[in-house]
Design a protein around this motif. Structure first.
Motif, mmCIF file in Angstrom:
data_model
loop_
_atom_site.group_PDB
_atom_site.id
_atom_site.type_symbol
_atom_site.label_atom_id
_atom_site.label_comp_id
_atom_site.label_asym_id
_atom_site.label_seq_id
_atom_site.Cartn_x
_atom_site.Cartn_y
_atom_site.Cartn_z
ATOM 1 N N ILE A 126 0.639 -1.037 0.054
ATOM 2 C CA ILE A 126 0.190 -0.199 0.150
ATOM 3 C C ILE A 126 0.739 0.854 0.021
ATOM 4 O O ILE A 126 0.648 2.240 -0.694
ATOM 5 C CB ILE A 126 -1.336 0.410 1.176
ATOM 6 C CG1 ILE A 126 -2.685 -1.242 0.385
ATOM 7 C CG2 ILE A 126 -1.924 1.221 1.364
ATOM 8 C CD1 ILE A 126 -2.761 -0.997 2.381
ATOM 9 N N ASP A 127 1.795 0.985 0.484
ATOM 10 C CA ASP A 127 2.761 2.525 0.474
ATOM 11 C C ASP A 127 3.473 2.677 -0.536
ATOM 12 O O ASP A 127 4.190 4.447 -0.919
ATOM 13 C CB ASP A 127 3.821 2.311 2.270
ATOM 14 C CG ASP A 127 3.625 2.553 3.167
ATOM 15 O OD1 ASP A 127 2.766 2.678 3.723
ATOM 16 O OD2 ASP A 127 3.954 2.177 3.893
ATOM 17 N N ALA A 128 3.887 1.498 -1.419
ATOM 18 C CA ALA A 128 4.358 1.635 -2.137
ATOM 19 C C ALA A 128 3.460 2.190 -3.207
ATOM 20 O O ALA A 128 3.904 3.212 -4.469
ATOM 21 C CB ALA A 128 5.219 0.501 -2.896
ATOM 22 N N LEU A 129 1.860 1.541 -3.613
ATOM 23 C CA LEU A 129 1.025 2.492 -4.316
ATOM 24 C C LEU A 129 0.658 3.773 -4.063
ATOM 25 O O LEU A 129 0.338 4.743 -3.932
ATOM 26 C CB LEU A 129 0.050 1.085 -4.312
ATOM 27 C CG LEU A 129 0.132 -0.218 -5.262
ATOM 28 C CD1 LEU A 129 -0.872 -0.673 -4.398
ATOM 29 C CD2 LEU A 129 -0.366 0.266 -6.278
ATOM 30 N N HIS A 130 0.822 4.033 -2.917
ATOM 31 C CA HIS A 130 0.685 5.621 -2.559
ATOM 32 C C HIS A 130 1.548 6.358 -2.715
ATOM 33 O O HIS A 130 1.095 7.604 -3.481
ATOM 34 C CB HIS A 130 0.562 5.560 -0.323
ATOM 35 C CG HIS A 130 0.548 6.955 -0.668
ATOM 36 N ND1 HIS A 130 -0.656 7.633 0.014
ATOM 37 C CD2 HIS A 130 1.473 7.573 -0.132
ATOM 38 C CE1 HIS A 130 -1.178 8.101 0.269
ATOM 39 N NE2 HIS A 130 0.286 8.893 0.577
ATOM 40 N N ASP A 131 2.693 5.688 -3.055
ATOM 41 C CA ASP A 131 3.709 6.588 -3.436
ATOM 42 C C ASP A 131 3.351 6.978 -5.024
ATOM 43 O O ASP A 131 4.134 7.780 -5.455
ATOM 44 C CB ASP A 131 4.963 6.058 -3.185
ATOM 45 C CG ASP A 131 5.960 5.922 -1.662
ATOM 46 O OD1 ASP A 131 5.228 6.560 -1.444
ATOM 47 O OD2 ASP A 131 6.522 5.566 -1.501
#
Length: 180
Positions: free
Chosen positions: A20-25
């Protein structure tokens, strides 16, 4: 139902938050996981609503967090990735062998997400423990199974994330979101 809200669930240490953090980025909106935040706050204030102290109260705090996240995400027009959802509270209580109160069941029926739910399988290679994630491998695997059963019971279609690099998982999710 909010078709733009996509849950990512599974057992602890399966790479949900990292994904989710990678997609948020990459510009996707996201809502954080309740459990870790509640644990940090409860430890900070000396509270007992912790999974190793008072599981039922911990579940109630998770429910409140998930409902707040649902309402906040409902205001978005673009896809939002949810780090767990209301049915996770049902799954947690089930995993703990606790009775699922009627209001928790009603919340899972009322506050719906896109029917596609991404589930991160237990993956020994990336599993780890820390101050907030105290579950052992056996409990992590059991959590993943309970979450899969719980979401299926509520009529969601589970899409298992591949055991692959973060970049490959990002591409996998983005491909699924484009198809929606």
């Amino acid at each position: 139902m909010c078709d733009h809200m996509f849950v990512v669930t599974g057992g602890p240490g399966s790479g949900k938050s990292t994904l989710i953090d990678a997609l948020h980025d990459r510009g996707f909106a996201s809502m954080p996981e309740a459990g870790r935040a509640i644990i940090r706050d409860q430890v900070q204030i000396g509270g007992t609503a912790l999974p190793w102290a008072d599981k039922a109260t911990f579940a109630e705090l998770m429910l409140g967090w998930e409902l707040r996240s649902w309402h906040e995400a409902a205001a978005f027009e673009k896809p939002v990735l949810m780090d767990r959802g209301v049915p996770d509270v049902v799954g947690y209580l089930t995993l703990c062998g606790l009775r699922v109160p009627i209001h928790v069941e009603a919340a899972a029926e009322t506050y719906r997400y896109n029917r596609t739910v991404f589930i991160a399988p237990y993956w020994e290679a990336i599993f780890g423990q820390d101050a907030e994630r105290r579950q052992d491998q056996e409990e992590a695997e059991a959590t993943g199974r309970v979450m899969a059963d719980t979401y299926a019971r509520f009529g969601y279609q589970l899409v298992e994330l591949p055991k692959a690099s973060v970049e490959e998982r990002v591409a996998f999710v983005m491909d699924h979101l484009k198809a929606e």
